[in-house]
Design an enzyme around this catalytic site. Structure first.
Site, short mmCIF file in Angstrom:
data_model
loop_
_atom_site.label_atom_id
_atom_site.label_comp_id
_atom_site.label_asym_id
_atom_site.label_seq_id
_atom_site.Cartn_x
_atom_site.Cartn_y
_atom_site.Cartn_z
N GLY A 20 0.85 -1.18 0.00
CA GLY A 20 0.00 0.00 0.00
C GLY A 20 0.89 1.23 0.00
O GLY A 20 2.05 1.18 0.42
N GLN B 95 3.29 9.85 1.04
CA GLN B 95 4.54 9.08 1.09
C GLN B 95 5.42 9.35 -0.13
O GLN B 95 6.58 8.97 -0.13
CB GLN B 95 4.25 7.59 1.21
N HIS C 149 -3.84 1.42 7.91
CA HIS C 149 -2.51 2.02 7.82
C HIS C 149 -2.51 3.18 6.82
O HIS C 149 -2.02 4.26 7.12
CB HIS C 149 -1.51 0.93 7.41
N GLU C 150 -3.06 2.95 5.64
CA GLU C 150 -3.06 4.00 4.60
C GLU C 150 -3.96 5.16 4.99
O GLU C 150 -3.61 6.32 4.75
CB GLU C 150 -3.44 3.42 3.24
N HIS D 59 -2.08 7.39 7.32
CA HIS D 59 -1.14 8.27 6.62
C HIS D 59 -1.81 9.54 6.15
O HIS D 59 -1.26 10.64 6.29
CB HIS D 59 -0.53 7.57 5.40
N CYS E 157 6.55 0.05 7.26
CA CYS E 157 6.13 1.17 6.43
C CYS E 157 7.26 1.54 5.49
O CYS E 157 8.43 1.58 5.89
CB CYS E 157 5.78 2.36 7.32
N LEU E 158 6.92 1.83 4.24
CA LEU E 158 7.94 2.22 3.27
C LEU E 158 8.62 3.53 3.65
O LEU E 158 9.74 3.79 3.21
CB LEU E 158 7.31 2.34 1.87
#
Length: 188
Positions: A56, A61, A146-147, A150, A104-105
């Site tokens: 995701g 991000q 999670h997304e 963000h 997380c990226l």
């Protein structure tokens, strides 16, 4: 029958926003322009998510403060969920709370056991403005939550407490990408 392209196949790789960059910690703005620039953003987000091997990715991000996320994520039954949501709203997060590994990226190499609900529903629209409702369980529900976090300016570490939080913050401070970076006050 026209051939459908694979999401991200014509997208450009964008730089990943890392922990501490203000755009990652600020609530995103609603999308109001549903033109070609939004389609290009979604395509670039898929390309970037795949390049960084994520499941995701939220627009902030990649440095864009708009309410958009993409996903290509399995659930606990290994069913693949693929898509995007513009102007998403987390309308349901319920069921059993499960503590599972989450990364997380934007925090590469850092992972922590994070509590999340086992069921989530997100409503929004597609890049064409069509209504969309996405429902997930298990790992996919974790991804949806999670997304959405963000896009509100949050990260998964906001849900981690105690020893798990201390260990994760220590890993952040030791990470090569974090050296010299000013971290938000809540993460120091």
């Amino acid at each position: 029958m026209p051939k459908r392209s694979i999401p991200g196949s014509s997208g450009l790789l964008r730089a990943m926003t890392l922990l501490g960059e203000p755009v990652l910690h600020t609530p995103c703005e609603p999308v109001t322009d549903f033109g070609p620039s939004l389609a290009a953003l979604v395509e670039d987000m898929f390309a970037t998510m795949y390049a960084f091997q994520g499941v995701g990715l939220a627009a902030n991000q990649v440095g864009v403060p708009l309410r958009v996320f993409v996903y290509d994520c399995p659930d606990d039954e290994d069913v693949r969920h693929l898509g995007h949501v513009v102007n998403p709203r987390l309308v349901t997060a319920d069921g059993v709370t499960v503590r599972g590994p989450e990364g997380c990226l934007s925090l590469p190499g850092v992972e922590a056991g994070t509590p999340r609900f086992d069921h989530a529903v997100v409503e929004g629209v597609t890049m064409d403005g069509d209504p969309v409702r996405v429902e997930g369980t298990g790992f996919f529900a974790r991804c949806l939550q999670h997304e959405c976090d963000h896009l509100e300016g949050g990260i998964y570490l906001d849900h981690v407490t105690g020893l798990r939080r201390s260990r994760a913050l220590r890993a952040v401070r030791r990470a090569p990408w974090a050296r010299g970076r000013v971290l938000p006050g809540s993460l120091t």
